[in-house]
Design a protein around this motif. Structure first.
Motif, PDB file in Angstrom:
ATOM      1  N   ILE A  27       0.846  -1.189   0.000  1.00 49.39           N
ATOM      2  CA  ILE A  27       0.000   0.000   0.000  1.00 49.39           C
ATOM      3  C   ILE A  27       0.882   1.240   0.000  1.00 49.39           C
ATOM      4  O   ILE A  27       1.902   1.288   0.699  1.00 49.39           O
ATOM      5  N   THR A  28       0.502   2.251  -0.769  1.00 49.21           N
ATOM      6  CA  THR A  28       1.251   3.504  -0.759  1.00 49.21           C
ATOM      7  C   THR A  28       1.185   4.140   0.622  1.00 49.21           C
ATOM      8  O   THR A  28       0.298   3.854   1.430  1.00 49.21           O
ATOM      9  N   ALA A  29       2.130   5.050   0.892  1.00 56.54           N
ATOM     10  CA  ALA A  29       2.195   5.684   2.199  1.00 56.54           C
ATOM     11  C   ALA A  29       0.943   6.495   2.504  1.00 56.54           C
ATOM     12  O   ALA A  29       0.542   6.611   3.666  1.00 56.54           O
ATOM     13  N   ASP A  30       0.297   7.055   1.472  1.00 57.89           N
ATOM     14  CA  ASP A  30      -0.920   7.836   1.708  1.00 57.89           C
ATOM     15  C   ASP A  30      -2.189   6.991   1.685  1.00 57.89           C
ATOM     16  O   ASP A  30      -3.292   7.520   1.885  1.00 57.89           O
ATOM     17  N   GLY A  31      -2.057   5.690   1.439  1.00 56.25           N
ATOM     18  CA  GLY A  31      -3.207   4.797   1.461  1.00 56.25           C
ATOM     19  C   GLY A  31      -4.104   4.866   0.249  1.00 56.25           C
ATOM     20  O   GLY A  31      -5.197   4.288   0.250  1.00 56.25           O
ATOM     21  N   ALA A  32      -3.671   5.542  -0.818  1.00 58.23           N
ATOM     22  CA  ALA A  32      -4.542   5.719  -1.983  1.00 58.23           C
ATOM     23  C   ALA A  32      -4.543   4.519  -2.917  1.00 58.23           C
ATOM     24  O   ALA A  32      -5.578   4.179  -3.498  1.00 58.23           O
ATOM     25  N   TYR A  33      -3.380   3.877  -3.088  1.00 61.24           N
ATOM     26  CA  TYR A  33      -3.259   2.762  -4.022  1.00 61.24           C
ATOM     27  C   TYR A  33      -2.550   1.592  -3.355  1.00 61.24           C
ATOM     28  O   TYR A  33      -1.868   1.734  -2.348  1.00 61.24           O
ATOM     29  N   ALA A  34      -2.724   0.438  -3.973  1.00 56.52           N
ATOM     30  CA  ALA A  34      -2.011  -0.765  -3.547  1.00 56.52           C
ATOM     31  C   ALA A  34      -1.752  -1.606  -4.786  1.00 56.52           C
ATOM     32  O   ALA A  34      -2.337  -1.371  -5.861  1.00 56.52           O
ATOM     33  N   ALA A  35      -0.882  -2.581  -4.642  1.00 59.30           N
ATOM     34  CA  ALA A  35      -0.573  -3.465  -5.765  1.00 59.30           C
ATOM     35  C   ALA A  35      -0.257  -4.849  -5.245  1.00 59.30           C
ATOM     36  O   ALA A  35       0.244  -5.014  -4.128  1.00 59.30           O
ATOM     37  N   ARG A  36      -0.566  -5.839  -6.077  1.00 60.71           N
ATOM     38  CA  ARG A  36      -0.237  -7.224  -5.743  1.00 60.71           C
ATOM     39  C   ARG A  36      -0.110  -8.017  -7.040  1.00 60.71           C
ATOM     40  O   ARG A  36      -0.534  -7.570  -8.120  1.00 60.71           O
TER      41      ARG A  36
END
Length: 377
Positions: free
Chosen positions: A27-36
């Motif tokens: 998860i990005t530090a700002d919580g906007a995006y994630a990836a897997r």
């Protein structure tokens, strides 16, 4: 000296000792995006999640051939996903993936060579959301690379003597990085690395001279630190907490010690400025029967244990400033879900009073973070 070399793209276009944080869902530090990595078997592809809208949704980013199981991913604040691939056992290539209508766009950034026994691992998402870093870990030296966000492909930014693991950001700008370093055959000690001063290294944790002292998480708002150390019981790691800049000893609460399960923190509540005792901490609990969620505050004598949602991507999640824990999950029925858990409040405020287990364990006032005033704790 580490013998890493870079290669720019053509104009046409305990665990693994270097592992920095649990793989699988980042998860990005700002919580906007994630990836897997999504898919199954040999048909793996990159999947980006958007988490800051009314409902979470996933966008697949497949390419012409599937990804390897060891591919590392790191989402950026603009929605692109950095992909690090290992090629021929020593060459690490970097690309940015992004959706372009029905297809996937790929911007190739270059490569870093990790010869011999060295290996390269991505560091956790930078707080600025723009830059991405990796560390090339050798037997005697660890090299830090800026692999996205620079002007000319991968750039070597620092060399740190010793073999490093971990990776925790100490500020909101992406300047100060904490690494767990081992020199020769000595103990592991967390150090602060100043990326704007050529990788200047400063001691960060020194609980006892011979203890292994690792930094797991840090919250820049409150100064709360989550630490794993064998100082209170040599040979057996314990989970503890301290405060950045404080002169008080690290505490090792008994409620965080489970005889039949491993407890690992993965998220800290943001926005609790100078209030480390009130920060909610999310913990992953792993036992023979599976994984579930723990929630705890330093001011509490107990850890709440809660079932995660079905299909929880274990070890992933983030807090809102209001104290709601958001946990990503994926099932056949809901391939992209985000569950919210509200942690039961304490019946009444409880002040933790523990006798110091070790002498002066956090010389964090020595770290080059002089813009922070004394923190409570």
């Amino acid at each position: 000296m580490t013998a890493c070399a870079i290669e720019t793209p053509a104009e046409d276009g305990d665990r693994d000792p270097g592992a920095a944080w649990p793989a699988g869902f980042t998860i990005t530090a700002d919580g906007a995006y994630a990836a897997r990595l999504a898919g199954a078997g040999d048909a793996l592809y990159v999947e980006r999640w958007t988490l800051d809208g009314p409902e979470p949704y996933a966008v697949p980013l497949p390419l012409g051939q599937p990804e390897e199981a060891g591919t590392q991913l790191l989402p950026l604040a603009d929605g692109r996903v950095l992909v690090a691939r290992r090629v021929d056992g020593r060459r690490n290539t970097f690309s940015l993936l992004y959706p372009t209508g029905p297809a996937t766009g790929e911007l190739r950034l270059g490569a870093v060579e990790a010869p011999g026994s060295e290996h390269l691992v991505l560091l956790p998402p930078s707080p600025d959301g723009i830059c991405a870093y990796a560390m090339c870990v050798g037997p005697d030296t660890t090299t830090l690379w800026l692999v996205a966000g620079g002007a000319f492909g991968p750039e070597r930014v620092a060399e740190v003597r010793g073999r490093c693991t971990g990776g925790v950001w100490l500020d909101r700008t992406g300047r100060m990085l904490a690494l767990d370093r081992r020199l020769d055959d000595g103990p592991v000690k967390a150090v602060a690395v100043d990326l704007e001063r050529g990788g200047e290294v400063t001691p960060l944790l020194q609980i006892t001279e011979g203890s292994d002292d690792r930094l797991l998480l840090a919250d820049p708002d409150s100064g709360l630190l989550l630490i794993r150390s064998d100082a209170p019981s040599p040979g057996h790691d314990r989970l503890g907490w301290g405060v950045l800049g404080s002169l008080l000893p690290v505490r090792f609460p008994e409620c965080l010690r489970l005889d039949d399960a491993a407890v690992t923190p993965f998220a800290v509540q943001p926005g609790q400025v100078l209030m480390p005792e009130g920060c909610a901490v999310a913990l992953r609990i792993d036992a023979a029967g599976g994984s579930w969620v723990g929630a705890w505050r330093p001011s509490s004598r107990r850890m709440a244990q809660l079932a995660g949602p079905q299909g929880w991507l274990a070890g992933a999640g983030l807090w809102t400033a209001e104290g709601v824990l958001r946990l990503p999950y994926a099932t056949d029925e809901v391939p992209c879900g985000l569950a919210g858990l509200e942690i039961p409040p304490e019946p009444e405020p409880v002040v933790v009073v523990e006798e110091p287990r070790v002498c002066r364990p956090v010389p964090l006032q020595q770290a080059p973070l002089t813009d922070r005033g004394p923190a409570a704790g």
